[in-house]
Write a protein that holds these residues in place. Structure first.
Motif, PDB file in Angstrom:
ATOM      1  N   PRO A  73       5.642   9.577 -16.291  1.00 12.84           N
ATOM      2  CA  PRO A  73       5.441   9.164 -17.693  1.00 12.84           C
ATOM      3  C   PRO A  73       5.409   7.645 -17.892  1.00 12.84           C
ATOM      4  O   PRO A  73       4.986   7.174 -18.948  1.00 12.84           O
ATOM      5  CB  PRO A  73       6.654   9.763 -18.420  1.00 12.84           C
ATOM      6  CG  PRO A  73       7.159  10.840 -17.532  1.00 12.84           C
ATOM      7  CD  PRO A  73       6.829  10.440 -16.128  1.00 12.84           C
ATOM      8  N   LEU A  74       5.839   6.870 -16.883  1.00 15.09           N
ATOM      9  CA  LEU A  74       5.872   5.412 -17.021  1.00 15.09           C
ATOM     10  C   LEU A  74       4.610   4.746 -16.475  1.00 15.09           C
ATOM     11  O   LEU A  74       4.382   3.552 -16.687  1.00 15.09           O
ATOM     12  CB  LEU A  74       7.092   4.850 -16.282  1.00 15.09           C
ATOM     13  CG  LEU A  74       8.447   5.417 -16.727  1.00 15.09           C
ATOM     14  CD1 LEU A  74       9.553   4.941 -15.799  1.00 15.09           C
ATOM     15  CD2 LEU A  74       8.738   5.004 -18.162  1.00 15.09           C
ATOM     16  N   HIS A  75       3.781   5.508 -15.758  1.00 13.89           N
ATOM     17  CA  HIS A  75       2.646   4.898 -15.056  1.00 13.89           C
ATOM     18  C   HIS A  75       1.688   4.142 -15.981  1.00 13.89           C
ATOM     19  O   HIS A  75       1.322   2.998 -15.699  1.00 13.89           O
ATOM     20  CB  HIS A  75       1.850   5.965 -14.281  1.00 13.89           C
ATOM     21  CG  HIS A  75       2.594   6.543 -13.117  1.00 13.89           C
ATOM     22  ND1 HIS A  75       2.072   7.527 -12.307  1.00 13.89           N
ATOM     23  CD2 HIS A  75       3.830   6.291 -12.608  1.00 13.89           C
ATOM     24  CE1 HIS A  75       2.943   7.849 -11.361  1.00 13.89           C
ATOM     25  NE2 HIS A  75       4.016   7.117 -11.531  1.00 13.89           N
ATOM     26  N   PHE A 120      -3.967   8.764  -4.138  1.00 12.02           N
ATOM     27  CA  PHE A 120      -4.289  10.093  -3.601  1.00 12.02           C
ATOM     28  C   PHE A 120      -4.355   9.956  -2.079  1.00 12.02           C
ATOM     29  O   PHE A 120      -5.430   9.779  -1.488  1.00 12.02           O
ATOM     30  CB  PHE A 120      -5.615  10.608  -4.173  1.00 12.02           C
ATOM     31  CG  PHE A 120      -5.508  11.087  -5.592  1.00 12.02           C
ATOM     32  CD1 PHE A 120      -4.677  12.158  -5.912  1.00 12.02           C
ATOM     33  CD2 PHE A 120      -6.237  10.484  -6.605  1.00 12.02           C
ATOM     34  CE1 PHE A 120      -4.569  12.606  -7.225  1.00 12.02           C
ATOM     35  CE2 PHE A 120      -6.138  10.933  -7.913  1.00 12.02           C
ATOM     36  CZ  PHE A 120      -5.300  11.993  -8.221  1.00 12.02           C
ATOM     37  N   ASN A 121      -3.184  10.059  -1.460  1.00 12.78           N
ATOM     38  CA  ASN A 121      -3.052   9.710  -0.042  1.00 12.78           C
ATOM     39  C   ASN A 121      -3.865  10.572   0.900  1.00 12.78           C
ATOM     40  O   ASN A 121      -4.266  10.124   1.975  1.00 12.78           O
ATOM     41  CB  ASN A 121      -1.575   9.770   0.365  1.00 12.78           C
ATOM     42  CG  ASN A 121      -0.962  11.124   0.095  1.00 12.78           C
ATOM     43  OD1 ASN A 121      -0.637  11.429  -1.054  1.00 12.78           O
ATOM     44  ND2 ASN A 121      -0.827  11.937   1.117  1.00 12.78           N
ATOM     45  N   ARG A 122      -4.149  11.829   0.490  1.00 16.73           N
ATOM     46  CA  ARG A 122      -4.802  12.729   1.463  1.00 16.73           C
ATOM     47  C   ARG A 122      -6.194  12.269   1.850  1.00 16.73           C
ATOM     48  O   ARG A 122      -6.700  12.607   2.906  1.00 16.73           O
ATOM     49  CB  ARG A 122      -4.846  14.159   0.926  1.00 16.73           C
ATOM     50  CG  ARG A 122      -3.474  14.763   0.922  1.00 16.73           C
ATOM     51  CD  ARG A 122      -3.497  16.211   0.524  1.00 16.73           C
ATOM     52  NE  ARG A 122      -2.176  16.571   0.047  1.00 16.73           N
ATOM     53  CZ  ARG A 122      -1.906  17.677  -0.604  1.00 16.73           C
ATOM     54  NH1 ARG A 122      -2.867  18.539  -0.874  1.00 16.73           N
ATOM     55  NH2 ARG A 122      -0.672  17.930  -1.000  1.00 16.73           N
ATOM     56  N   ASP A 281      -1.168   8.537   6.411  1.00 19.38           N
ATOM     57  CA  ASP A 281      -2.005   8.352   5.211  1.00 19.38           C
ATOM     58  C   ASP A 281      -1.542   7.160   4.395  1.00 19.38           C
ATOM     59  O   ASP A 281      -2.354   6.373   3.901  1.00 19.38           O
ATOM     60  CB  ASP A 281      -1.904   9.523   4.237  1.00 19.38           C
ATOM     61  CG  ASP A 281      -2.208  10.869   4.815  1.00 19.38           C
ATOM     62  OD1 ASP A 281      -2.124  11.039   6.034  1.00 19.38           O
ATOM     63  OD2 ASP A 281      -2.528  11.745   4.007  1.00 19.38           O
ATOM     64  N   TYR A 282      -0.214   7.097   4.191  1.00 20.12           N
ATOM     65  CA  TYR A 282       0.309   6.053   3.309  1.00 20.12           C
ATOM     66  C   TYR A 282       0.010   4.671   3.882  1.00 20.12           C
ATOM     67  O   TYR A 282      -0.261   3.726   3.138  1.00 20.12           O
ATOM     68  CB  TYR A 282       1.809   6.249   3.075  1.00 20.12           C
ATOM     69  CG  TYR A 282       2.150   7.598   2.459  1.00 20.12           C
ATOM     70  CD1 TYR A 282       1.709   7.927   1.175  1.00 20.12           C
ATOM     71  CD2 TYR A 282       2.858   8.558   3.160  1.00 20.12           C
ATOM     72  CE1 TYR A 282       1.982   9.160   0.613  1.00 20.12           C
ATOM     73  CE2 TYR A 282       3.147   9.796   2.604  1.00 20.12           C
ATOM     74  CZ  TYR A 282       2.706  10.097   1.334  1.00 20.12           C
ATOM     75  OH  TYR A 282       2.974  11.321   0.787  1.00 20.12           O
ATOM     76  N   ARG A 283       0.022   4.565   5.211  1.00 18.14           N
ATOM     77  CA  ARG A 283      -0.302   3.277   5.839  1.00 18.14           C
ATOM     78  C   ARG A 283      -1.783   2.956   5.663  1.00 18.14           C
ATOM     79  O   ARG A 283      -2.159   1.825   5.334  1.00 18.14           O
ATOM     80  CB  ARG A 283       0.074   3.303   7.326  1.00 18.14           C
ATOM     81  CG  ARG A 283       1.572   3.349   7.566  1.00 18.14           C
ATOM     82  CD  ARG A 283       1.930   3.063   9.020  1.00 18.14           C
ATOM     83  NE  ARG A 283       1.464   4.101   9.929  1.00 18.14           N
ATOM     84  CZ  ARG A 283       2.184   5.166  10.290  1.00 18.14           C
ATOM     85  NH1 ARG A 283       3.402   5.326   9.825  1.00 18.14           N
ATOM     86  NH2 ARG A 283       1.697   6.058  11.123  1.00 18.14           N
TER      87      ARG A 283
HETATM   88  N1  NAD Z   1       1.457  10.666  -3.130  1.00 20.64           N
HETATM   89  C1  NAD Z   1       2.501  11.376  -2.804  1.00 20.64           C
HETATM   90  O1  NAD Z   1       2.547  11.982  -1.735  1.00 20.64           O
HETATM   91  C2  NAD Z   1       3.693  11.404  -3.720  1.00 20.64           C
HETATM   92  C3  NAD Z   1       4.881  11.949  -3.241  1.00 20.64           C
HETATM   93  C4  NAD Z   1       6.007  11.936  -4.087  1.00 20.64           C
HETATM   94  C5  NAD Z   1       5.914  11.424  -5.366  1.00 20.64           C
HETATM   95  N2  NAD Z   1       4.723  10.928  -5.803  1.00 20.64           N
HETATM   96  C6  NAD Z   1       4.636  10.355  -7.170  1.00 20.64           C
HETATM   97  O2  NAD Z   1       5.409   9.164  -7.165  1.00 20.64           O
HETATM   98  C7  NAD Z   1       6.108   9.014  -8.401  1.00 20.64           C
HETATM   99  C8  NAD Z   1       7.602   8.876  -8.109  1.00 20.64           C
HETATM  100  O3  NAD Z   1       8.061  10.057  -7.454  1.00 20.64           O
HETATM  101  P1  NAD Z   1       9.364  10.076  -6.521  1.00 20.64           P
HETATM  102  O4  NAD Z   1       9.379  11.415  -5.892  1.00 20.64           O
HETATM  103  O5  NAD Z   1       9.436   8.863  -5.673  1.00 20.64           O
HETATM  104  O6  NAD Z   1      10.498  10.008  -7.654  1.00 20.64           O
HETATM  105  P2  NAD Z   1      11.999   9.487  -7.520  1.00 20.64           P
HETATM  106  O7  NAD Z   1      12.734  10.105  -8.669  1.00 20.64           O
HETATM  107  O8  NAD Z   1      12.509   9.689  -6.132  1.00 20.64           O
HETATM  108  O9  NAD Z   1      11.885   7.907  -7.748  1.00 20.64           O
HETATM  109  C9  NAD Z   1      11.538   7.321  -8.963  1.00 20.64           C
HETATM  110  C10 NAD Z   1      12.281   5.986  -9.080  1.00 20.64           C
HETATM  111  O10 NAD Z   1      11.805   5.288 -10.234  1.00 20.64           O
HETATM  112  C11 NAD Z   1      12.914   4.675 -10.838  1.00 20.64           C
HETATM  113  N3  NAD Z   1      12.635   4.343 -12.240  1.00 20.64           N
HETATM  114  C12 NAD Z   1      13.028   5.006 -13.368  1.00 20.64           C
HETATM  115  N4  NAD Z   1      12.615   4.320 -14.457  1.00 20.64           N
HETATM  116  C13 NAD Z   1      11.936   3.221 -14.004  1.00 20.64           C
HETATM  117  C14 NAD Z   1      11.301   2.117 -14.641  1.00 20.64           C
HETATM  118  N5  NAD Z   1      11.250   2.004 -15.984  1.00 20.64           N
HETATM  119  N6  NAD Z   1      10.721   1.179 -13.855  1.00 20.64           N
HETATM  120  C15 NAD Z   1      10.765   1.266 -12.512  1.00 20.64           C
HETATM  121  N7  NAD Z   1      11.371   2.279 -11.865  1.00 20.64           N
HETATM  122  C16 NAD Z   1      11.953   3.243 -12.604  1.00 20.64           C
HETATM  123  C17 NAD Z   1      14.050   5.661 -10.638  1.00 20.64           C
HETATM  124  O11 NAD Z   1      15.323   5.028 -10.790  1.00 20.64           O
HETATM  125  C18 NAD Z   1      13.781   6.126  -9.211  1.00 20.64           C
HETATM  126  O12 NAD Z   1      14.440   5.298  -8.269  1.00 20.64           O
HETATM  127  C19 NAD Z   1       5.721  10.213  -9.258  1.00 20.64           C
HETATM  128  O13 NAD Z   1       4.676   9.834 -10.115  1.00 20.64           O
HETATM  129  C20 NAD Z   1       5.221  11.242  -8.250  1.00 20.64           C
HETATM  130  O14 NAD Z   1       4.217  12.093  -8.785  1.00 20.64           O
HETATM  131  C21 NAD Z   1       3.630  10.900  -5.001  1.00 20.64           C
END
Ligand code: NAD
Length: 336
Positions: A73-75, A120-122, A281-283
């Motif tokens: 929701p913050l993106h 979109f890492n994949r 992928d992430y790299r």
């Molecule tokens: N591409 C992928 O493979 C992949 C994998 C996991 C998560 N994600 C995405 O990454 C995002 C984060 O997921 P996650 O699993 O790391 O969640 P997470 O809950 O482990 O981490 C989120 C972090 O953001 C912090 N946070 C909260 N409010 C914030 C703010 N205002 N500013 C900055 N940081 C804030 C939290 O304290 C927490 O440390 C999500 O959008 C998720 O969909 C993508």
């Protein structure tokens, strides 16, 4: 050397921070997280500064680009603020759970969209990239069927599911991006949801689904998802055409196979989850981002791809709830 900051020091923030630290063309300067201990721990691992204020990142003169790893929701607000501050952005998926907010984001960064990449890492998985290139080269002829099996080892807590936007926006979104990447001309979406897990069903969401996507060219993509899988993280893909198929199978940690009287080809389990399976992928994703920012070119996938995946996720959600086959605007999905 490109100077970066990581916003959000959670699970995926830690992955990106490590990739930045290991990248010869990048340097991690700052880690921001409102939970100070999270920011400090991650920053200390990589010799970066820590802050609890995202504003500090936006104001930092020594930060060229940010990686947004905060909760979904913050993106949108963080993308808009970062672009306005002159930073290039790599944002984790999805852009947002609401198409309206994605459109607000696109309007706010109009003219600067090329400064935003979606995670979109994949697309950057070496095997997926190889299959994509070989399909494009014509090796199996024109793609007729794309089949994606994507199952997580275990469901997240129901509390996470309840705010996730539903399985299609949260989980299937990666597979929907694969479909736009390989086919891109989707015109109709049909989805069936399953409620096999009582805790997830209580949130109103599905915990498994099958999605069928029809394209203008006549090719059909099928996505099979489950929130649980006893054999581990099950990530398979098959591209099928008139001259053959290209198949992505599940890797295991070892190449050793055991053959005996009661079983053959026995090996260890599939890799556990995305951090293990998709580490490369992430790299590669970061590498593309850094190269694009340095060259001043638009990274792919961009915000339009993030929007396309959400359009498809919304269509799948509607189809699964109503039983309808949902038409989609091909122009909204064909991003390239
Ligand atoms: N591409 C992928 O493979 C992949 C994998 C996991 C998560 N994600 C995405 O990454 C995002 C984060 O997921 P996650 O699993 O790391 O969640 P997470 O809950 O482990 O981490 C989120 C972090 O953001 C912090 N946070 C909260 N409010 C914030 C703010 N205002 N500013 C900055 N940081 C804030 C939290 O304290 C927490 O440390 C999500 O959008 C998720 O969909 C993508």
């Amino acid at each position: 050397v490109l100077s970066l900051a990581v916003i959000g020091a959670g699970r995926i923030g830690a992955v990106h921070a490590a990739s930045v630290a290991a990248h010869p063309g990048a340097e991690l300067r700052l880690v921001a997280d409102p939970v100070g201990s999270s920011a400090e721990t991650l920053a200390a691992q990589h010799g970066a500064r820590a802050t609890t204020r995202v504003e500090d990142v936006l104001e930092a003169d020594d930060v060229d680009a940010v990686i947004i790893c905060s909760p979904t929701p913050l993106h949108v607000d963080q993308i808009i603020a970062s672009v306005a501050a002159g930073k290039a952005v790599l944002c984790e998926k999805p852009v947002d759970l609401s198409l309206e907010r994605v459109d607000r984001c696109l309007a706010a960064v109009a003219g600067q969209e090329h400064r935003v990449m979606m995670g979109f890492n994949r697309r950057f998985d070496p095997s997926v990239a190889e299959i994509h290139a070989r399909v494009r080269s014509g090796e199996i002829g024109a793609l007729e069927q794309l089949t994606i099996i994507s199952r997580d080892p275990a469901a997240p807590p129901a509390s996470y599911v309840a705010q996730s936007g539903g399985i299609f926006r949260d989980m299937t979104i990666h597979d929907l991006d694969m479909v736009t990447h390989f086919l891109g001309d989707v015109v109709e979406v049909s989805a069936v949801g399953q409620q096999l897990d009582a805790d997830i069903a209580a949130t109103g969401d599905f915990d498994a689904a099958v999605v069928t996507l029809t394209t203008a060219s006549g090719a059909v993509a099928t996505i099979i998802n489950s929130r649980h899988c006893a054999t581990g993280y099950d990530q398979r893909l098959e591209a099928f055409g008139p001259l053959g198929s290209l198949q992505l199978t599940n890797p295991t940690a070892t190449h050793v196979r055991h053959f005996g009287a009661t079983r053959a080809e026995a090996t260890g389990p599939h890799l556990d989850f995305f951090l293990e399976r998709y580490a490369a992928d992430y790299r590669a994703e970061l590498d593309h981002f850094v190269a694009s920012v340095v060259a001043g070119t638009a990274p792919v996938p961009g915000l339009a791809d993030g929007r396309a995946a959400l359009v498809l996720a919304d269509a799948a959600t509607r189809s699964a709830r109503t039983g309808e086959r949902v038409r989609v605007d091909a122009a909204a999905v064909a991003t390239h």
